[in-house]
Design a protein around this motif. Structure first.
Motif, mmCIF file in Angstrom:
data_model
loop_
_atom_site.group_PDB
_atom_site.id
_atom_site.type_symbol
_atom_site.label_atom_id
_atom_site.label_comp_id
_atom_site.label_asym_id
_atom_site.label_seq_id
_atom_site.Cartn_x
_atom_site.Cartn_y
_atom_site.Cartn_z
ATOM 1 N N ALA A 54 0.828 -1.215 0.000
ATOM 2 C CA ALA A 54 0.000 0.000 0.000
ATOM 3 C C ALA A 54 0.863 1.266 0.000
ATOM 4 C CB ALA A 54 -0.929 -0.004 1.207
ATOM 5 N N ARG A 55 2.099 1.151 0.385
ATOM 6 C CA ARG A 55 3.000 2.317 0.400
ATOM 7 C C ARG A 55 3.550 2.662 -0.988
ATOM 8 N NH1 ARG A 55 6.698 1.441 5.793
ATOM 9 N NH2 ARG A 55 4.969 1.543 7.278
ATOM 10 N N PHE A 56 3.423 1.754 -1.909
ATOM 11 C CA PHE A 56 3.935 1.996 -3.265
ATOM 12 C C PHE A 56 3.181 3.173 -3.888
ATOM 13 C CE2 PHE A 56 3.326 1.142 -7.885
ATOM 14 C CZ PHE A 56 4.614 1.498 -8.279
ATOM 15 N N GLN A 57 3.964 4.101 -4.465
ATOM 16 C CA GLN A 57 3.384 5.279 -5.129
ATOM 17 C C GLN A 57 3.768 5.235 -6.601
ATOM 18 O OE1 GLN A 57 4.991 8.598 -2.952
ATOM 19 N NE2 GLN A 57 3.867 8.085 -1.083
ATOM 20 N N PRO A 58 2.820 4.895 -7.473
ATOM 21 C CA PRO A 58 3.127 4.735 -8.902
ATOM 22 C C PRO A 58 3.713 5.994 -9.540
ATOM 23 C CG PRO A 58 0.874 4.018 -8.415
ATOM 24 C CD PRO A 58 1.426 4.610 -7.173
ATOM 25 N N GLY A 59 3.398 7.152 -9.016
ATOM 26 C CA GLY A 59 3.910 8.395 -9.586
ATOM 27 C C GLY A 59 5.406 8.592 -9.350
ATOM 28 N N ARG A 60 5.992 7.824 -8.461
ATOM 29 C CA ARG A 60 7.414 8.004 -8.131
ATOM 30 C C ARG A 60 8.317 7.013 -8.865
ATOM 31 N NH1 ARG A 60 8.440 8.935 -1.969
ATOM 32 N NH2 ARG A 60 10.323 9.774 -2.878
ATOM 33 N N GLY A 61 7.753 6.072 -9.594
ATOM 34 C CA GLY A 61 8.577 5.116 -10.325
ATOM 35 C C GLY A 61 7.831 3.824 -10.544
ATOM 36 N N SER A 62 8.506 2.891 -11.191
ATOM 37 C CA SER A 62 7.867 1.609 -11.499
ATOM 38 C C SER A 62 7.816 0.722 -10.254
ATOM 39 C CB SER A 62 8.641 0.899 -12.611
ATOM 40 O OG SER A 62 9.870 0.408 -12.112
ATOM 41 N N GLY A 63 6.922 -0.248 -10.312
ATOM 42 C CA GLY A 63 6.800 -1.208 -9.214
ATOM 43 C C GLY A 63 8.071 -2.029 -9.051
ATOM 44 N N LEU A 64 8.677 -2.405 -10.168
ATOM 45 C CA LEU A 64 9.914 -3.185 -10.107
ATOM 46 C C LEU A 64 11.028 -2.378 -9.446
ATOM 47 C CD1 LEU A 64 11.472 -5.760 -10.764
ATOM 48 C CD2 LEU A 64 11.990 -4.766 -13.018
ATOM 49 N N ALA A 65 11.132 -1.106 -9.794
ATOM 50 C CA ALA A 65 12.162 -0.251 -9.186
ATOM 51 C C ALA A 65 11.939 -0.144 -7.674
ATOM 52 C CB ALA A 65 12.152 1.133 -9.823
ATOM 53 N N TRP A 66 10.671 -0.029 -7.255
ATOM 54 C CA TRP A 66 10.344 0.070 -5.836
ATOM 55 C C TRP A 66 10.773 -1.208 -5.102
ATOM 56 C CZ3 TRP A 66 6.379 -2.379 -2.793
ATOM 57 C CH2 TRP A 66 6.179 -1.795 -1.536
ATOM 58 N N VAL A 67 10.444 -2.348 -5.683
ATOM 59 C CA VAL A 67 10.792 -3.640 -5.066
ATOM 60 C C VAL A 67 12.314 -3.804 -5.019
ATOM 61 C CG1 VAL A 67 10.670 -6.150 -5.337
ATOM 62 C CG2 VAL A 67 8.621 -4.755 -5.688
ATOM 63 N N LEU A 68 12.997 -3.476 -6.100
ATOM 64 C CA LEU A 68 14.454 -3.632 -6.130
ATOM 65 C C LEU A 68 15.150 -2.646 -5.198
ATOM 66 C CD1 LEU A 68 15.085 -4.390 -9.921
ATOM 67 C CD2 LEU A 68 15.015 -5.993 -7.980
ATOM 68 N N THR A 69 14.553 -1.476 -4.997
ATOM 69 C CA THR A 69 15.106 -0.511 -4.031
ATOM 70 C C THR A 69 15.020 -1.092 -2.625
ATOM 71 O OG1 THR A 69 14.532 1.365 -5.422
ATOM 72 C CG2 THR A 69 14.897 1.814 -3.087
ATOM 73 N N ILE A 70 13.882 -1.697 -2.309
ATOM 74 C CA ILE A 70 13.742 -2.352 -1.002
ATOM 75 C C ILE A 70 14.786 -3.457 -0.867
ATOM 76 C CG2 ILE A 70 12.229 -3.834 0.391
ATOM 77 C CD1 ILE A 70 9.834 -2.289 -0.817
ATOM 78 N N ALA A 71 14.956 -4.251 -1.921
ATOM 79 C CA ALA A 71 15.923 -5.353 -1.890
ATOM 80 C C ALA A 71 17.340 -4.832 -1.685
ATOM 81 C CB ALA A 71 15.837 -6.158 -3.181
ATOM 82 N N HIS A 72 17.701 -3.793 -2.397
ATOM 83 C CA HIS A 72 19.045 -3.238 -2.276
ATOM 84 C C HIS A 72 19.282 -2.705 -0.864
ATOM 85 C CE1 HIS A 72 22.349 -0.317 -2.995
ATOM 86 N NE2 HIS A 72 22.821 -1.349 -3.668
ATOM 87 N N ARG A 73 18.308 -1.988 -0.335
ATOM 88 C CA ARG A 73 18.457 -1.446 1.025
ATOM 89 C C ARG A 73 18.610 -2.563 2.062
ATOM 90 N NH1 ARG A 73 13.968 3.289 0.428
ATOM 91 N NH2 ARG A 73 15.321 4.757 -0.658
ATOM 92 N N ARG A 74 17.799 -3.607 1.922
ATOM 93 C CA ARG A 74 17.888 -4.735 2.856
ATOM 94 C C ARG A 74 19.255 -5.418 2.754
ATOM 95 N NH1 ARG A 74 13.922 -7.402 6.201
ATOM 96 N NH2 ARG A 74 12.273 -5.860 6.341
#
Length: 175
Positions: A54-74
């Motif tokens: 629910a925190r994903f904001q489509p206006g800030r980038g793609s869903g894949l980029a959001w998921v991969l950003t989380i993965a990179h941070r973790r």
């Protein structure tokens, strides 16, 4: 798909999982370089995606980029955590190498033992103290002590025996 996942759609999450799981694992593996840890972190990332879709904001980038950003941070968090743990262990190991207080304690204990022995030696008669001191600190045999103090061997043995018994009792040595 992330909007459907945010609404709790399990089928949408299964489809999302099939699409992003290999890429999440690959990214995490490149950062961590450890397969077992990478599998663990990838799983944590996908659970986080399920819980926080629910925190994903489509206006800030793609869903894949959001998921991969989380993965990179973790993955980076895991590297930092592992490094911090190694640093703590290294500091602890360095602290264990030099324990000056142990050396001090041993020194103090040895000094106290010497003082106790001196006090106990003072409790002997002058003749007992002379025989014991010559024998133990001088390294002489009973016969040599007898020759040095010019008394019969039996007398030196008696003085030594009586002196050692008194020392044992004074020092509290068990029989």
């Amino acid at each position: 798909m992330l909007e459907d996942v945010a609404r709790g759609d399990r089928a949408a999450f299964e489809r999302l999982y099939e699409v992003v799981a290999p890429r999440v694992f690959g990214l995490v593996l490149r950062v961590l370089r450890d397969r077992a840890q990478s599998e663990e972190v990838a799983q944590e990332v996908l659970v986080e995606v399920w819980r926080n879709a629910a925190r994903f904001q489509p206006g800030r980038g793609s869903g894949l980029a959001w998921v991969l950003t989380i993965a990179h941070r973790r993955a980076i968090d895991r590297v930092r955590s592992a490094q911090a743990s190694m640093d703590r262990e290294e500091r602890a190991a360095r602290m264990d190498v030099h324990r000056p207080f142990d050396e001090v304690a041993e020194s103090v204990e040895a000094r106290l033992e010497r003082e106790r022995l001196r006090r106990c030696l003072q409790g002997l008669t002058a003749l007992q103290r002379e025989s014991v001191t010559i024998a133990y600190y001088g390294g002489y045999s009973y016969r040599e002590v007898a020759e040095l103090v010019k008394v019969p061997l039996a007398t030196v043995k008696t003085r030594m025996r009586d002196g050692l018994i008194r020392l044992r009792d004074c020092l509290g040595v068990e029989r």
